[in-house]
Design a protein around this motif. Structure first.
Motif, PDB file in Angstrom:
ATOM      1  N   SER A  45       0.014   3.605  -8.621  1.00  0.00           N
ATOM      2  CA  SER A  45       1.256   2.943  -8.208  1.00  0.00           C
ATOM      3  C   SER A  45       1.297   2.741  -6.705  1.00  0.00           C
ATOM      4  N   GLU A  46       1.949   1.664  -6.289  1.00  0.00           N
ATOM      5  CA  GLU A  46       2.214   1.414  -4.873  1.00  0.00           C
ATOM      6  C   GLU A  46       3.556   1.988  -4.435  1.00  0.00           C
ATOM      7  N   ASP A  47       4.383   2.405  -5.377  1.00  0.00           N
ATOM      8  CA  ASP A  47       5.709   2.927  -5.049  1.00  0.00           C
ATOM      9  C   ASP A  47       5.595   4.400  -4.668  1.00  0.00           C
ATOM     10  N   ILE A  48       5.015   4.640  -3.495  1.00  0.00           N
ATOM     11  CA  ILE A  48       4.758   5.994  -3.008  1.00  0.00           C
ATOM     12  C   ILE A  48       5.492   6.208  -1.685  1.00  0.00           C
ATOM     13  N   ALA A  49       5.484   7.446  -1.196  1.00  0.00           N
ATOM     14  CA  ALA A  49       6.266   7.804  -0.010  1.00  0.00           C
ATOM     15  C   ALA A  49       5.882   6.979   1.207  1.00  0.00           C
ATOM     16  N   LEU A  50       4.583   6.756   1.441  1.00  0.00           N
ATOM     17  CA  LEU A  50       4.156   6.006   2.614  1.00  0.00           C
ATOM     18  C   LEU A  50       4.704   4.587   2.601  1.00  0.00           C
TER      19      LEU A  50
END
Length: 438
Positions: free
Chosen positions: A184-189
């Protein structure tokens, strides 16, 4: 929207002419400054609202209030006519360089022309650099991670959650309680990058920057929106897979949570990006000294020591802790103490005391007693009044001690080969009892 620029400790007179600021706009800026954490802290406040003028103090950056903005630049001697657009542009370059060193960032400014440095404010220049770096990074691909997921699916994916299967789907075997990892691209960074883009969109007044930010906002449209106060900075791990994002992560911290800078906004009426020059100068010099002494027998620590001045006779508790800016160690002993001061001192020919604060001298005498260092330095920014050469300006022997207290200066206006200059000129003089730097 009118924009004004002033150097720290200088003033803008009230009025409608060139080089003046209308009183009502000055009042709005003062109100915005009072919302800053730097407000109400004596000489380190942001603005002083005088009867006929608005005076900047020891904080630099940009204040934006309703219908106006104010840029406060540090007083750095760059060898140009004071108040000229050329001088302001060069000071912005030096300030960006100091921020890059202090935050250990690689900030490329090659695309910014001399006209841009002179025309744009510090804020808009930083926003442009961030946007260009972020655009290049997302073109190479946004960072992704495997995220643990749970879902009820018609076919098994990953592993079966037995407990949930037999409690939730006992009567419906057509659904399987699955546990699986999904890239997933929906991460903290990425959430931090999105928050930074949104934050800067509210701050920027430059048309080109606003366009860049709109394009980036579109790229991050599918990333969850998280308030800046709720961002999970601790979840970001910079490793070999995302090393290219390290500087962007650092710049996002610069805008959103830096320890010597504060941003704030209220009801859309104003924003601020402010830096306390004392803290910035300290961090800047500390990193330069660390680099200059790398590979020698000296070890550098910053904001350490923490010895106490007094011990209570009643309960044995220690009070009045000391935190020297920079300690230089050799063989387990403190060889030198450096305290940085973002102040202007006088040449000895003008004043034997060099306009050094008496409280700063008392502070260094306490360090001499507690840390037993043979040499102590009060380090100031260099300016033309001190002559052509940076380095040690004066030396004194502390009464009844074999300890040298000296004043020294470093020329932050000349950024070229600064680490080499420290290594070859300032530090050998500061630590000349030890010959490893000769």
């Amino acid at each position: 929207m009118p924009s004004y620029t002033v150097l720290e400790w200088k003033a803008l007179p009230h009025g409608d002419g060139e080089g003046c600021i209308p009183a009502q706009l000055a009042s709005r800026l003062v109100s915005q400054a009072k919302a800053s954490p730097f407000s109400g802290r004596g000489s380190s406040g942001v603005l002083e609202d005088r009867r006929n003028e608005l005076r900047a103090r020891g904080v630099v950056g940009v204040l934006a209030a309703q219908d106006c903005s104010l840029e406060i630049l540090p007083k750095i001697d760059v060898g140009m006519t004071e108040g000229s657009t050329q001088e302001k542009g060069e000071i912005r370059k030096r300030l960006v360089h100091m921020l890059a060193v202090a935050r250990d960032l690689k900030i490329e400014t090659g695309r910014i022309t001399e006209l841009d440095w002179q025309r744009e404010t510090l804020l808009e220049i930083l926003i442009r650099i961030f946007c260009e770096k972020l655009t290049e990074a997302v073109r190479r691909g946004m960072p992704r991670r495997y995220i643990s997921q749970e879902d009820d699916l018609p076919a098994l994916r990953g592993t079966l959650d037995v407990a949930r299967q037999f409690t939730c789907h006992a009567a419906n075997p057509g659904r399987l309680a699955c546990r699986f990892d999904e890239l997933s691209e929906d991460i903290a960074l990425n959430r931090i990058m999105k928050a930074a883009v949104a934050h800067l969109s509210r701050m920027s007044r430059n048309t080109a920057n606003q366009q860049r930010l709109r394009e980036l906002a579109f790229v991050y449209a599918d990333i969850m929106k998280i308030p800046a106060s709720a961002l999970k900075w601790g979840e970001v791990l910079i490793d070999r897979t995302n090393r290219a994002w390290q500087d962007l992560f650092g710049m996002a911290q610069l805008f959103l949570r830096n320890r010597y800078q504060r941003t704030n906004s209220g009801a859309g009426q104003g924003t601020a990006l402010l830096f306390e020059m004392n803290a910035l100068f300290e961090e800047y010099v500390g990193r330069l000294v660390t680099r200059a002494l790398a590979g020698t027998e000296f070890r550098v620590t910053r904001q350490s020591g923490r010895k106490y001045c007094l011990t209570s006779l009643d309960d044995g508790r220690e009070v009045f802790q000391t935190i020297p800016d920079i300690l230089i160690w050799r063989a387990g002993q403190v060889a030198h103490v450096i305290d940085t001061k973002w102040k202007r001192i006088s040449a000895r020919i003008d004043d034997r005391k060099q306009d050094v604060s008496q409280s700063d001298v008392y502070q260094m005498m306490a360090y001499a007693h507690l840390y037993k260092a043979p040499r102590l330095t009060l380090l100031y920014p260099h300016h033309e009044g001190l002559g052509d050469k940076e380095g040690v300006q004066a030396q004194f022997l502390i009464t009844d001690l074999e300890t040298v207290l000296e004043t020294a200066s470093v020329d932050v206006a000349e950024g070229k080969d600064l680490v080499t200059r420290l290594r070859n000129t300032i530090l050998p003089a500061i630590t000349k009892e030890h010959s490893v730097l000769q």
